[in-house]
Write a protein that holds these residues in place. Structure first.
Motif, PDB file in Angstrom:
ATOM      1  N   ILE A   5       0.954  -1.091  -0.152  1.00 54.03           N
ATOM      2  CA  ILE A   5      -0.072   0.071   0.119  1.00 54.03           C
ATOM      3  C   ILE A   5       0.893   1.345   0.240  1.00 54.03           C
ATOM      4  O   ILE A   5       1.528   1.308   0.916  1.00 54.03           O
ATOM      5  CB  ILE A   5      -0.918   0.140   1.267  1.00 54.03           C
ATOM      6  CG1 ILE A   5      -1.673  -1.275   1.646  1.00 54.03           C
ATOM      7  CG2 ILE A   5      -1.645   1.221   1.271  1.00 54.03           C
ATOM      8  CD1 ILE A   5      -2.369  -1.492   2.758  1.00 54.03           C
ATOM      9  N   ARG A   7       0.859   5.309  -0.255  1.00 51.19           N
ATOM     10  CA  ARG A   7       0.077   6.461  -0.050  1.00 51.19           C
ATOM     11  C   ARG A   7       0.902   7.845   0.044  1.00 51.19           C
ATOM     12  O   ARG A   7       1.940   7.860   0.380  1.00 51.19           O
ATOM     13  CB  ARG A   7      -0.733   6.504   1.168  1.00 51.19           C
ATOM     14  CG  ARG A   7      -1.541   5.326   1.535  1.00 51.19           C
ATOM     15  CD  ARG A   7      -2.601   5.213   2.647  1.00 51.19           C
ATOM     16  NE  ARG A   7      -1.520   5.167   3.724  1.00 51.19           N
ATOM     17  CZ  ARG A   7      -2.149   5.280   4.973  1.00 51.19           C
ATOM     18  NH1 ARG A   7      -3.558   5.341   5.101  1.00 51.19           N
ATOM     19  NH2 ARG A   7      -1.431   5.150   6.077  1.00 51.19           N
ATOM     20  N   THR A   9       0.894  12.239  -0.319  1.00 50.73           N
ATOM     21  CA  THR A   9       0.517  13.597  -0.658  1.00 50.73           C
ATOM     22  C   THR A   9       1.361  14.192  -1.921  1.00 50.73           C
ATOM     23  O   THR A   9       2.530  14.188  -1.640  1.00 50.73           O
ATOM     24  CB  THR A   9       0.815  14.576   0.543  1.00 50.73           C
ATOM     25  OG1 THR A   9      -0.239  13.587   1.703  1.00 50.73           O
ATOM     26  CG2 THR A   9       0.109  15.723   0.089  1.00 50.73           C
ATOM     27  N   SER A  39      -4.241   2.199  -9.020  1.00 49.11           N
ATOM     28  CA  SER A  39      -3.876   3.363  -8.292  1.00 49.11           C
ATOM     29  C   SER A  39      -5.127   4.530  -8.597  1.00 49.11           C
ATOM     30  O   SER A  39      -5.851   4.312  -9.251  1.00 49.11           O
ATOM     31  CB  SER A  39      -2.586   4.199  -8.655  1.00 49.11           C
ATOM     32  OG  SER A  39      -2.707   4.589 -10.112  1.00 49.11           O
ATOM     33  N   GLN A  45      -4.334  13.535  -3.018  1.00 55.53           N
ATOM     34  CA  GLN A  45      -4.034  12.347  -2.309  1.00 55.53           C
ATOM     35  C   GLN A  45      -3.952  10.926  -3.101  1.00 55.53           C
ATOM     36  O   GLN A  45      -4.728  10.988  -4.195  1.00 55.53           O
ATOM     37  CB  GLN A  45      -5.036  11.883  -1.180  1.00 55.53           C
ATOM     38  CG  GLN A  45      -4.952  13.003   0.016  1.00 55.53           C
ATOM     39  CD  GLN A  45      -3.850  12.979   0.770  1.00 55.53           C
ATOM     40  OE1 GLN A  45      -3.163  11.947   1.193  1.00 55.53           O
ATOM     41  NE2 GLN A  45      -3.219  14.127   0.706  1.00 55.53           N
ATOM     42  N   GLU A  46      -2.828  10.284  -3.317  1.00 57.82           N
ATOM     43  CA  GLU A  46      -2.514   9.270  -4.232  1.00 57.82           C
ATOM     44  C   GLU A  46      -2.584   7.884  -3.244  1.00 57.82           C
ATOM     45  O   GLU A  46      -1.742   7.893  -2.167  1.00 57.82           O
ATOM     46  CB  GLU A  46      -1.360   9.334  -5.064  1.00 57.82           C
ATOM     47  CG  GLU A  46      -1.090   8.316  -5.797  1.00 57.82           C
ATOM     48  CD  GLU A  46       0.158   8.341  -6.650  1.00 57.82           C
ATOM     49  OE1 GLU A  46       0.322   7.467  -7.626  1.00 57.82           O
ATOM     50  OE2 GLU A  46       1.026   9.308  -6.232  1.00 57.82           O
ATOM     51  N   VAL A  47      -3.209   6.880  -3.890  1.00 55.10           N
ATOM     52  CA  VAL A  47      -3.219   5.465  -3.245  1.00 55.10           C
ATOM     53  C   VAL A  47      -2.879   4.618  -4.304  1.00 55.10           C
ATOM     54  O   VAL A  47      -3.554   4.436  -5.334  1.00 55.10           O
ATOM     55  CB  VAL A  47      -4.386   5.070  -2.405  1.00 55.10           C
ATOM     56  CG1 VAL A  47      -4.415   3.726  -1.818  1.00 55.10           C
ATOM     57  CG2 VAL A  47      -4.679   6.157  -1.205  1.00 55.10           C
ATOM     58  N   TYR A  82       5.092  10.587   1.613  1.00 60.22           N
ATOM     59  CA  TYR A  82       4.569   9.104   1.153  1.00 60.22           C
ATOM     60  C   TYR A  82       4.918   8.106   2.225  1.00 60.22           C
ATOM     61  O   TYR A  82       5.502   8.533   3.167  1.00 60.22           O
ATOM     62  CB  TYR A  82       5.144   8.705  -0.070  1.00 60.22           C
ATOM     63  CG  TYR A  82       6.673   8.377   0.135  1.00 60.22           C
ATOM     64  CD1 TYR A  82       6.848   7.033   0.455  1.00 60.22           C
ATOM     65  CD2 TYR A  82       7.752   9.153  -0.212  1.00 60.22           C
ATOM     66  CE1 TYR A  82       8.152   6.834   0.308  1.00 60.22           C
ATOM     67  CE2 TYR A  82       8.864   8.720  -0.340  1.00 60.22           C
ATOM     68  CZ  TYR A  82       9.238   7.604   0.118  1.00 60.22           C
ATOM     69  OH  TYR A  82      10.620   7.010   0.162  1.00 60.22           O
TER      70      TYR A  82
END
Length: 95
Positions: A5, A7, A9, A39, A45-47, A82
């Motif tokens: 995972i 994550r 910014t 993704s 915000q990216e995941v 991140y």
């Protein structure tokens, strides 16, 4: 099976970022044993979720030279912050 995972910014998204993420995704899937990769972005915000058969594949991926370069560029220009979490899938089922 394991899930990574990622994550972040995001600070800046440019053409180079888009090219790099697509290249890394294809390389992970085609050369490093990644089973699936998705993704998504919501505002800044990216995941990203990636599924792997074992920890060894994840470690090889982390040390790959293009991936190392992307990590450096991410710190220098693309991300404010991140985090990465690696989890073991205990059970998986679906419809």
């Amino acid at each position: 099976m394991y899930v990574v995972i990622f994550r972040a910014t995001v600070d800046t998204i440019d053409h180079e970022y888009s090219q790099m993420t697509e290249w890394l995704r294809e390389m992970a899937l085609n050369r490093f044993g990644c089973l699936d990769f998705v993704s998504m972005m919501d505002g800044d915000q990216e995941v990203a979720l990636s599924w792997w058969p074992d920890l060894e594949s994840i470690h090889k991926w982390k040390k790959e030279s293009d991936h190392l370069m992307a990590q450096r560029l991410g710190k220098e220009k693309w991300y404010k912050s991140y985090s990465v979490e690696i989890t073991k899938v205990e059970k998986s089922y679906g419809y």
